[in-house]
Design a protein around this motif. Structure first.
Motif, PDB file in Angstrom:
ATOM      1  N   UNK A 299       8.248  -7.341   4.494  1.00 31.96           N
ATOM      2  CA  UNK A 299       7.554  -7.586   3.232  1.00 31.96           C
ATOM      3  C   UNK A 299       8.023  -8.856   2.557  1.00 31.96           C
ATOM      4  N   UNK A 300       9.340  -9.107   2.597  1.00 34.86           N
ATOM      5  CA  UNK A 300       9.875 -10.342   2.011  1.00 34.86           C
ATOM      6  C   UNK A 300       9.333 -11.557   2.741  1.00 34.86           C
ATOM      7  N   UNK A 301       9.250 -11.471   4.076  1.00 30.95           N
ATOM      8  CA  UNK A 301       8.808 -12.614   4.880  1.00 30.95           C
ATOM      9  C   UNK A 301       7.301 -12.842   4.813  1.00 30.95           C
ATOM     10  N   UNK A 302       6.531 -11.749   4.709  1.00 34.78           N
ATOM     11  CA  UNK A 302       5.086 -11.876   4.861  1.00 34.78           C
ATOM     12  C   UNK A 302       4.298 -11.499   3.606  1.00 34.78           C
ATOM     13  N   UNK A 303       4.960 -11.328   2.489  1.00 36.39           N
ATOM     14  CA  UNK A 303       4.262 -11.212   1.221  1.00 36.39           C
ATOM     15  C   UNK A 303       3.634  -9.879   0.912  1.00 36.39           C
ATOM     16  N   UNK A 304       4.303  -8.785   1.241  1.00 35.33           N
ATOM     17  CA  UNK A 304       3.814  -7.480   0.790  1.00 35.33           C
ATOM     18  C   UNK A 304       5.021  -6.673   0.300  1.00 35.33           C
ATOM     19  N   UNK A 305       4.757  -5.585  -0.393  1.00 31.34           N
ATOM     20  CA  UNK A 305       5.827  -4.748  -0.927  1.00 31.34           C
ATOM     21  C   UNK A 305       5.729  -3.356  -0.328  1.00 31.34           C
ATOM     22  N   UNK A 306       6.867  -2.649  -0.388  1.00 29.84           N
ATOM     23  CA  UNK A 306       6.937  -1.298   0.160  1.00 29.84           C
ATOM     24  C   UNK A 306       7.399  -0.346  -0.942  1.00 29.84           C
ATOM     25  N   UNK A 307       6.570   0.628  -1.254  1.00 26.30           N
ATOM     26  CA  UNK A 307       6.935   1.659  -2.221  1.00 26.30           C
ATOM     27  C   UNK A 307       7.378   2.911  -1.462  1.00 26.30           C
ATOM     28  N   UNK A 308       8.543   3.431  -1.825  1.00 25.22           N
ATOM     29  CA  UNK A 308       9.089   4.585  -1.116  1.00 25.22           C
ATOM     30  C   UNK A 308       9.120   5.806  -2.016  1.00 25.22           C
ATOM     31  N   UNK A 309       8.625   6.932  -1.494  1.00 28.86           N
ATOM     32  CA  UNK A 309       8.724   8.226  -2.162  1.00 28.86           C
ATOM     33  C   UNK A 309       9.382   9.195  -1.183  1.00 28.86           C
ATOM     34  N   UNK A 310       9.486  10.447  -1.568  1.00 29.80           N
ATOM     35  CA  UNK A 310      10.080  11.446  -0.688  1.00 29.80           C
ATOM     36  C   UNK A 310       9.192  11.765   0.515  1.00 29.80           C
ATOM     37  N   UNK A 311       7.914  11.394   0.408  1.00 30.79           N
ATOM     38  CA  UNK A 311       6.980  11.719   1.471  1.00 30.79           C
ATOM     39  C   UNK A 311       6.462  10.511   2.246  1.00 30.79           C
ATOM     40  N   UNK A 312       6.518   9.313   1.663  1.00 34.41           N
ATOM     41  CA  UNK A 312       5.805   8.200   2.307  1.00 34.41           C
ATOM     42  C   UNK A 312       6.459   6.851   2.039  1.00 34.41           C
ATOM     43  N   UNK A 313       6.137   5.900   2.921  1.00 33.35           N
ATOM     44  CA  UNK A 313       6.392   4.475   2.730  1.00 33.35           C
ATOM     45  C   UNK A 313       5.034   3.811   2.622  1.00 33.35           C
ATOM     46  N   UNK A 314       4.731   3.231   1.488  1.00 35.88           N
ATOM     47  CA  UNK A 314       3.396   2.680   1.243  1.00 35.88           C
ATOM     48  C   UNK A 314       3.466   1.158   1.173  1.00 35.88           C
ATOM     49  N   UNK A 315       2.637   0.504   2.004  1.00 35.15           N
ATOM     50  CA  UNK A 315       2.579  -0.959   2.030  1.00 35.15           C
ATOM     51  C   UNK A 315       1.414  -1.428   1.172  1.00 35.15           C
ATOM     52  N   UNK A 316       1.682  -2.425   0.315  1.00 34.86           N
ATOM     53  CA  UNK A 316       0.651  -2.965  -0.557  1.00 34.86           C
ATOM     54  C   UNK A 316       0.924  -4.452  -0.794  1.00 34.86           C
ATOM     55  N   UNK A 317      -0.138  -5.204  -1.120  1.00 34.85           N
ATOM     56  CA  UNK A 317       0.054  -6.617  -1.421  1.00 34.85           C
ATOM     57  C   UNK A 317       0.806  -6.771  -2.739  1.00 34.85           C
ATOM     58  N   UNK A 318       1.597  -7.826  -2.842  1.00 35.72           N
ATOM     59  CA  UNK A 318       2.334  -8.081  -4.083  1.00 35.72           C
ATOM     60  C   UNK A 318       1.358  -8.504  -5.186  1.00 35.72           C
TER      61      UNK A 318
END
Length: 318
Positions: A299-318
């Motif tokens: 995400x740092x290299x390619x411009x997206x963010x990762x949101x983490x919860x107890x159930x999932x890792x969610x990728x989204x644009x910054x």
């Protein structure tokens, strides 16, 4: 013949005789019930054999034969008693011809599975060794006539024991590979089937379509995508099975193809919130033990963010 083999043949013969009696219409119900209860698996054998004898083509042929015999028996009463027995004999001929296939179908499948992040080695009944990636499930049906494997989920490296008499087949998604003895990696990555061959030669085709198989030789890979098997391409080094050592080698790969590979190493669901990210291409060599860290770094290299919860890792644009 071994004692076990003799007993198995006797069981097969007894099952065929009971089918013949049913087809001939002369059955001692009490004796049949006692036979069924006498050993496990007899009902399954009887049902499989009876189903074969009740095949439409067999039944039609027997019906025509009986009609001719009845016409002849009208002038020769001594022949009437033989009609049912001859019909049963016709069924027994079918049983004798098809029994190897029926016995194989009755062979119980052995199932093996791994948890997310678990790498496990198993040895199949024929001596073939299988290294299973995380979140992988296979079933194996092996007997004296054939070796049939199904990759239900995940990825596995097969080191196949050579046997010219029993080709080794693996069904995976809509694809199938066939070998005699070789080593190859096979993976289900969402709607793709990915093959990488370490040693030997592999026949790769769409299931049910043997008209245009692709032969993939050592140090080459291929994919089944959208119902088509791609032409083989060169496999760089051991990148096809680096996961055995806990590494992932990525070279110009869309995130959409990266996600199922990382998913095998985490119990958290990896979700791509923005479909635009599925086509974003990434590269690198990453340690698989923590997919969340891998995704954060990407995400740092390619411009997206990762949101983490107890159930999932969610990728989204910054």
């Amino acid at each position: 013949m071994t004692t076990t083999g003799y007993l198995q043949d006797q069981e097969d013969e007894d099952a065929a005789l009971w089918v013949a009696r049913h087809m001939g219409g002369v059955v001692d119900a009490n004796a049949f019930a006692q036979w069924l209860a006498g050993a496990p698996g007899r009902r399954a054998k009887f049902d499989a054999l009876l189903a074969t004898c009740m095949d439409d083509a067999v039944v039609d042929g027997m019906r025509l034969y009986e009609q001719r015999e009845r016409a002849r028996a009208a002038t020769r009463p001594d022949r009437r008693f033989a009609i049912g027995a001859l019909a049963a004999a016709a069924c027994l001929a079918v049983v004798a011809f098809s029994w190897p296939q029926l016995r194989s179908g009755l062979t119980p499948a052995q199932t093996y599975a791994t948890a997310a992040g678990e790498v496990r080695d198993v040895t199949l009944a024929d001596g073939t060794t299988v290294t299973m990636n995380g979140a992988t499930r296979i079933s194996a049906r092996i007997d004296e006539h054939r070796r049939e494997i199904a990759l239900k989920a995940g990825e596995a490296l097969f080191d196949v024991r050579h046997d010219e008499a029993r080709p080794f087949t693996v069904a995976a998604g809509s694809g199938q590979v066939t070998v005699l003895g070789t080593r190859f990696d096979l993976a289900l990555n969402d709607d793709r089937v990915d093959l990488a061959v370490d040693r030997g030669l592999v026949r790769f085709e769409k299931s049910g379509d043997a008209s245009s198989p692709v032969l993939v030789r050592a140090a080459h890979r291929s994919q089944l995508v959208d119902g088509r098997v791609a032409a083989p391409s060169t496999l760089a080094g051991a990148a096809g099975n680096d996961w055995r050592g806990g590494w992932l080698q990525v070279s110009d790969m869309p995130i959409g193809q990266l996600v199922p590979r990382l998913q095998r190493w985490t119990s958290l669901k990896i979700v791509v919130e923005d479909q635009f990210l599925l086509d974003k291409r990434v590269a690198g060599r990453f340690r698989l033990s923590d997919p969340a860290v891998v995704l954060d770094n990407l995400g740092v290299l390619y411009g997206f963010k990762v949101r983490r919860t107890d159930q999932a890792l969610t990728l989204a644009r910054r």
